[in-house]
Design an enzyme around this catalytic site. Structure first.
Site, PDB file in Angstrom:
ATOM      1  N   PRO A 276       0.794  -1.242   0.000  1.00  0.00           N
ATOM      2  CA  PRO A 276       0.000   0.000   0.000  1.00  0.00           C
ATOM      3  C   PRO A 276       0.821   1.285   0.000  1.00  0.00           C
ATOM      4  CG  PRO A 276       0.075  -0.885   2.212  1.00  0.00           C
ATOM      5  CD  PRO A 276       0.832  -1.859   1.355  1.00  0.00           C
ATOM      6  N   GLY A 277       2.141   1.194  -0.193  1.00  0.00           N
ATOM      7  CA  GLY A 277       2.877   2.416  -0.498  1.00  0.00           C
ATOM      8  C   GLY A 277       3.755   3.001   0.592  1.00  0.00           C
ATOM      9  N   ASP A 336      10.225  -5.024  -3.014  1.00  0.00           N
ATOM     10  CA  ASP A 336       9.714  -5.427  -1.690  1.00  0.00           C
ATOM     11  C   ASP A 336       8.845  -6.649  -1.949  1.00  0.00           C
ATOM     12  OD1 ASP A 336       9.031  -5.481   0.948  1.00  0.00           O
ATOM     13  OD2 ASP A 336       7.771  -3.703   0.902  1.00  0.00           O
ATOM     14  N   CYS A 389       9.871  -9.166   4.422  1.00  0.00           N
ATOM     15  CA  CYS A 389       9.572  -9.112   5.858  1.00  0.00           C
ATOM     16  C   CYS A 389       9.441 -10.548   6.378  1.00  0.00           C
ATOM     17  CB  CYS A 389       8.315  -8.292   6.139  1.00  0.00           C
ATOM     18  SG  CYS A 389       6.846  -8.840   5.269  1.00  0.00           S
TER      19      CYS A 389
END
Ligand code: SAM
Length: 457
Positions: A276-277, A336, A389
């Site tokens: 989401p940025g 990412d 992550c």
């Protein structure tokens, strides 16, 4: 003490008209469910369909019918069960004299919801026991109603003493995950990670600028790496500066990879898997010109809404990063990558129960494909910042080591400890960023993250 959750939702009662066009609309004669009934269904969706809690909520009509307060309570119940499930199961195994038959695991789940309330959320017993026992009040479970009642009453009477020998947080870790973390980080650190998962997560913010002023305004701690930290459970939308877009929510560890890129002023950056940025906003705030790519239209809408709120602009592209290519190669590609997200178990404890070794394998393969695609998007001499992550080495250290062995056009540009004052332990001897949930335990921990910086020769 009053019980905020002792009655059924007043929202969505019989006969209440639904908004036209609501995709979750149900016939107005249907009987609305209580928060606890909905929690039982959500728990089933997590454990049986391997859905994340947010995804389980999103598709659930009964959840949509709850009041905001009951929605929060239903979610909290499921998250609390997921966080302590190993400890709860050990106790339930001890207290259940005979395993229920033909109940599809429902009795255990009802007991878990009861334990979540009595032991962890300290819900008053009159509500926690009575209304949880009611979950077993219908066929085919009603024959277990007495058992559920007896066990929950005993837990209420004897309390924490029943858990005296069940405090090891390792109980909440799946064996495959424990094996992986123990091999990668050692037993002591694996246990510290498990402890951090039980402790939960704070609310961390990244500010566009004036971090000191915002720390004072919000009463937040300023962390050594620049993020602001507020206590867990702080409600976001009411906080000063949110609507005006002065800051956004981003875990302190998630904010590090972009910081480690150094000065990006005037550089072109392709932010692959951007929604989401969080990192897109960091890059723009640092002066980069950003193309944000994600294949998920719904998530890109959230990214665009975030950019609008903070008053930033990016080129936003809905595309699959495996096949999409830019008109011109960029100075930097930030990948990412989609991953098992085991570094975020503090926030999403259900990941522990919905991820498997097969997911690690499949996602590592996808990450490799996306890394190879990134190579086509960056100019010679440009950088690829690879981020996940995940706590699993296959999605971090081993992924990059394998890639560097196989792809001669790439080399590692190691990070050095001086790049990260205040968190030097997160820079490994190989020059990777490796954050662990157990770091800064006394300050409230951080998510698990990995990052490596590669150069296209
Ligand atoms: C870890 S999240 C990204 C978080 C984001 N970078 C941030 O900082 O807010 C991973 C994202 O990858 C996207 N994604 C997964 N596979 C993709 C693909 N093949 N192409 C483009 N985006 C993809 C998902 O939709 C998801 O939004």
């Amino acid at each position: 003490m009053t019980d905020r959750f002792s009655s059924k939702s007043a929202h969505g009662r019989n006969g209440r008209a639904r908004k036209p066009g609501n995709p979750n609309a149900r016939p107005t004669t249907a009987r609305p469910k209580s928060a606890r009934q909905v929690a039982l269904t959500l728990l089933g969706a997590v454990m049986d369909k391997h859905l994340a809690v947010d995804d389980a909520c999103f598709g659930n009509r009964d959840f949509a019918d709850l009041s905001d307060r009951d929605k929060s309570f239903a979610k909290l119940l499921v998250l609390t069960v997921a966080r302590h499930m190993g400890q709860m199961n050990a106790l339930i195994d001890r207290l259940l004299q005979e395993p229920p038959e033909g109940d599809k695991g429902q009795v255990r789940r009802i007991l878990q919801l009861g334990l979540a309330q009595l032991v962890y959320l300290k819900t008053p017993a009159h509500a926690a026991v009575g209304q949880t026992v009611e979950l077993a009040g219908r066929k085919p479970l009603f024959r277990y109603k007495g058992v559920v009642n007896a066990i929950l009453r005993r837990v209420d009477r004897e309390g924490d003493a029943l858990f005296d020998d069940l405090s090891d947080p390792k109980l909440n870790v799946r064996p495959w995950a424990w094996k992986s973390w123990e091999a990668a980080y050692g037993e002591t650190t694996a246990r510290a990670i498990a402890t951090a998962h039980v402790a939960g997560a704070t609310l961390d913010l990244t500010v566009k600028d004036d971090a000191d002023d915002w720390a004072e305004t919000l009463g937040a701690d300023r962390l050594p790496t620049g993020s602001l930290r507020l206590p867990a459970g702080t409600a976001v939308p009411g906080l000063e500066g949110y609507k005006a877009g002065h800051w956004w929510v981003q875990d302190a560890a998630a904010a590090l990879p972009v910081k480690l890129l150094g000065d990006v002023t005037g550089k072109t950056v392709i932010d692959l898997c951007a929604a989401p940025g969080g990192k897109t906003m960091q890059l723009i705030a640092a002066g980069a010109s950003v193309t944000a790519v994600d294949r998920h239209g719904g998530r890109l809408k959230r990214l665009q809404a975030n950019l609008d709120r903070v008053g930033q602009r990016a080129q936003v592209v809905e595309a699959d990063a495996e096949t999409w290519r830019p008109e011109k190669p960029a100075d930097i590609v930030l990948l990412d990558a989609p991953c098992t997200a085991t570094g975020t178990i503090r926030r999403h404890p259900e990941l522990q129960w919905i991820r498997s070794p097969n997911d690690v394998k499949e996602l590592a393969e996808l990450q490799r494909k996306l890394l190879l695609a990134s190579l086509d998007m960056v100019r010679p001499g440009g950088e690829i910042l690879y981020v996940t992550c995940s706590l699993q080495p296959e999605e971090g250290e081993a992924q990059i080591a394998g890639l560097l062995d196989a792809v001669v056009e790439l080399s590692l540009k190691p990070f050095v400890k001086a790049d990260l004052p205040g968190l030097e332990e997160a820079i490994t001897d190989h020059g990777y960023l490796r954050c662990l949930p157990s770091y800064w335990a006394e300050k409230g921990g951080m998510d698990g993250f990995f990052a490596a910086r590669l150069i296209r020769k």
